[in-house]
Design an enzyme around this catalytic site. Structure first.
Site, PDB file in Angstrom:
ATOM      1  N   ASP A  36       0.838  -1.211   0.000  1.00 58.19           N
ATOM      2  CA  ASP A  36       0.000   0.000   0.000  1.00 58.19           C
ATOM      3  C   ASP A  36       0.870   1.258   0.000  1.00 58.19           C
ATOM      4  OD1 ASP A  36      -2.322   1.459  -0.003  1.00 58.19           O
ATOM      5  OD2 ASP A  36      -2.774   1.150   2.119  1.00 58.19           O
ATOM      6  N   ASN A  38       1.365   3.377  -2.908  1.00 60.54           N
ATOM      7  CA  ASN A  38       1.937   3.818  -4.198  1.00 60.54           C
ATOM      8  C   ASN A  38       1.412   5.200  -4.594  1.00 60.54           C
ATOM      9  OD1 ASN A  38       3.080   1.319  -4.331  1.00 60.54           O
ATOM     10  ND2 ASN A  38       1.714   0.507  -5.905  1.00 60.54           N
ATOM     11  N   HIS A  53       2.793   3.216  -8.943  1.00 58.44           N
ATOM     12  CA  HIS A  53       2.654   1.778  -9.228  1.00 58.44           C
ATOM     13  C   HIS A  53       3.893   1.260  -9.975  1.00 58.44           C
ATOM     14  CE1 HIS A  53      -1.312   2.020  -7.663  1.00 58.44           C
ATOM     15  NE2 HIS A  53      -1.844   2.657  -8.688  1.00 58.44           N
ATOM     16  N   ASN A  84     -10.763  -2.754  -6.013  1.00 61.66           N
ATOM     17  CA  ASN A  84      -9.972  -1.821  -6.849  1.00 61.66           C
ATOM     18  C   ASN A  84     -10.619  -1.559  -8.215  1.00 61.66           C
ATOM     19  OD1 ASN A  84      -6.712  -2.924  -5.642  1.00 61.66           O
ATOM     20  ND2 ASN A  84      -7.937  -1.181  -5.000  1.00 61.66           N
ATOM     21  N   ARG A  87     -11.857   1.991  -8.920  1.00 63.84           N
ATOM     22  CA  ARG A  87     -10.943   3.132  -9.112  1.00 63.84           C
ATOM     23  C   ARG A  87     -11.201   3.773 -10.480  1.00 63.84           C
ATOM     24  NH1 ARG A  87      -5.173   2.431  -6.159  1.00 63.84           N
ATOM     25  NH2 ARG A  87      -6.088   1.931  -4.157  1.00 63.84           N
TER      26      ARG A  87
HETATM   27  C1  FPP Z   1      -1.850   0.163  -3.393  1.00 60.58           C
HETATM   28  O1  FPP Z   1      -1.393   1.485  -3.394  1.00 60.58           O
HETATM   29  C2  FPP Z   1      -1.347  -0.551  -4.550  1.00 60.58           C
HETATM   30  C3  FPP Z   1      -2.117  -1.139  -5.501  1.00 60.58           C
HETATM   31  C4  FPP Z   1      -3.580  -1.154  -5.464  1.00 60.58           C
HETATM   32  C5  FPP Z   1      -1.514  -1.796  -6.665  1.00 60.58           C
HETATM   33  C6  FPP Z   1      -0.228  -2.472  -6.380  1.00 60.58           C
HETATM   34  C7  FPP Z   1       0.340  -2.890  -7.661  1.00 60.58           C
HETATM   35  C8  FPP Z   1       1.656  -2.860  -7.956  1.00 60.58           C
HETATM   36  C9  FPP Z   1       2.744  -2.516  -7.037  1.00 60.58           C
HETATM   37  C10 FPP Z   1       2.027  -3.319  -9.291  1.00 60.58           C
HETATM   38  C11 FPP Z   1       2.084  -4.792  -9.143  1.00 60.58           C
HETATM   39  C12 FPP Z   1       2.748  -5.402 -10.248  1.00 60.58           C
HETATM   40  C13 FPP Z   1       3.124  -6.682 -10.196  1.00 60.58           C
HETATM   41  C14 FPP Z   1       3.720  -7.312 -11.377  1.00 60.58           C
HETATM   42  C15 FPP Z   1       2.912  -7.486  -8.987  1.00 60.58           C
HETATM   43  P1  FPP Z   1      -2.494   2.618  -3.520  1.00 60.58           P
HETATM   44  O2  FPP Z   1      -2.669   2.929  -4.959  1.00 60.58           O
HETATM   45  O3  FPP Z   1      -3.731   2.197  -2.819  1.00 60.58           O
HETATM   46  O4  FPP Z   1      -1.786   3.794  -2.781  1.00 60.58           O
HETATM   47  P2  FPP Z   1      -2.485   4.914  -1.877  1.00 60.58           P
HETATM   48  O5  FPP Z   1      -3.130   4.194  -0.727  1.00 60.58           O
HETATM   49  O6  FPP Z   1      -1.322   5.754  -1.466  1.00 60.58           O
HETATM   50  O7  FPP Z   1      -3.455   5.641  -2.748  1.00 60.58           O
END
Ligand code: FPP
Length: 262
Positions: A36, A38, A53, A84, A87
């Protein structure tokens, strides 16, 4: 002189990576991670969420490598939840493309390192391109045995429990199982995680302290570890920190401390 040696030893100890302090035979077999933060990471840098991401993918590589090195056998990553899908469409599309691209690009590295890639979740929800790449990657890596990397995609624990309950009901009606035989072992067998051990350690990054519909059944006795670090900033050392913390906990499984030590 004595002080000099003592302080040299102390500083050597401080400089030791936590990795060297981990106990090999207390290594969790299965680590699950809610990646979490990104979006917040990207926003903090004045960039679009997808930039977060993309950098999250680098952390996936780093942490997979670290787990393989220290002998973790299963690493399950929450890459895209059922929730998700709500989104903004542009972010969903970018995430799906990133997944397909990453699977394609990283296949040689998975092969070189003996890593088998598997998936849990409702694959039929995913774009066709993504489903095809999943099939190709699973097939190519199916004989790799050093470590299992499991991506939870269009996954939620409630989705998994619902499909398990439906299939148990159907098999009961068809006379394949007796209702009296339904117990926790049988439920385990109907979940999409039936082929792996339950995670001993669940990590969530970014300071949020919730489970967000991830592996609800399987984490009944997992140790939970929350860190403020945002996923793109999470390092190998942070992983060792989490495992070190895990290895120093007393896991009682409902028993008393005295029972465990006797
Ligand atoms: C949460 O951060 C992250 C995700 C919903 C996606 C995670 C996906 C990746 C890291 C890419 C994965 C790729 C592979 C190949 C496994 P958020 O977007 O909810 O962050 P926030 O809470 O700060 O908004």
């Amino acid at each position: 002189m004595q002080d000099f040696f003592n302080s040299e030893l102390a500083s050597e100890e401080n400089n030791m990576s936590l990795k060297d302090k981990l106990i090999a035979d207390k290594m969790p077999q299965h680590i699950a991670i809610i990646m979490d933060g990104n979006g917040r990471w990207a926003k903090g840098k004045g960039k679009f969420r997808i930039f977060g991401h993309q950098n999250g993918v680098s952390t996936v590589k780093t942490i997979t490598e670290a787990c393989a090195e220290i002998g973790v056998k299963y690493l399950t990553l929450y890459a895209f939840s059922t929730e998700n899908w709500s989104r903004p469409a542009i972010e969903v599309r970018a995430l799906m493309e990133l997944l397909v691209d990453t699977m394609r690009k990283e296949l040689p590295t998975l092969m070189k390192n003996g890593i088998r890639l598997s998936f849990i979740g409702n694959q039929s929800d995913l774009p066709e391109k993504c489903q095809k790449q999943i099939q190709v990657t699973m097939e190519e890596t199916k004989d790799n045995s050093r470590m299992n990397l499991v991506l939870a995609l269009s996954y939620s624990a409630k989705w998994d429990l619902v499909q398990a309950v439906k299939n148990i009901s159907l098999d009961t009606l068809a006379g394949k199982i007796d209702a009296a035989d339904i117990n926790d072992k049988l439920i385990d067998k109907y979940l999409s995680t039936h082929w792996m051990p339950h995670p001993e350690l669940l990590i969530r990054t970014s300071g949020e302290k919730r489970i967000s519909n991830f592996l609800l059944w399987e984490i009944a006795y997992s140790e939970l570890y929350f860190t403020e670090k945002l996923w793109p900033d999470f390092t190998k050392e942070d992983l060792y920190d989490a495992i070190y913390d895990f290895q120093n906990r007393e896991r009682r499984f409902g028993k008393t401390s005295e029972q465990l030590s006797s």
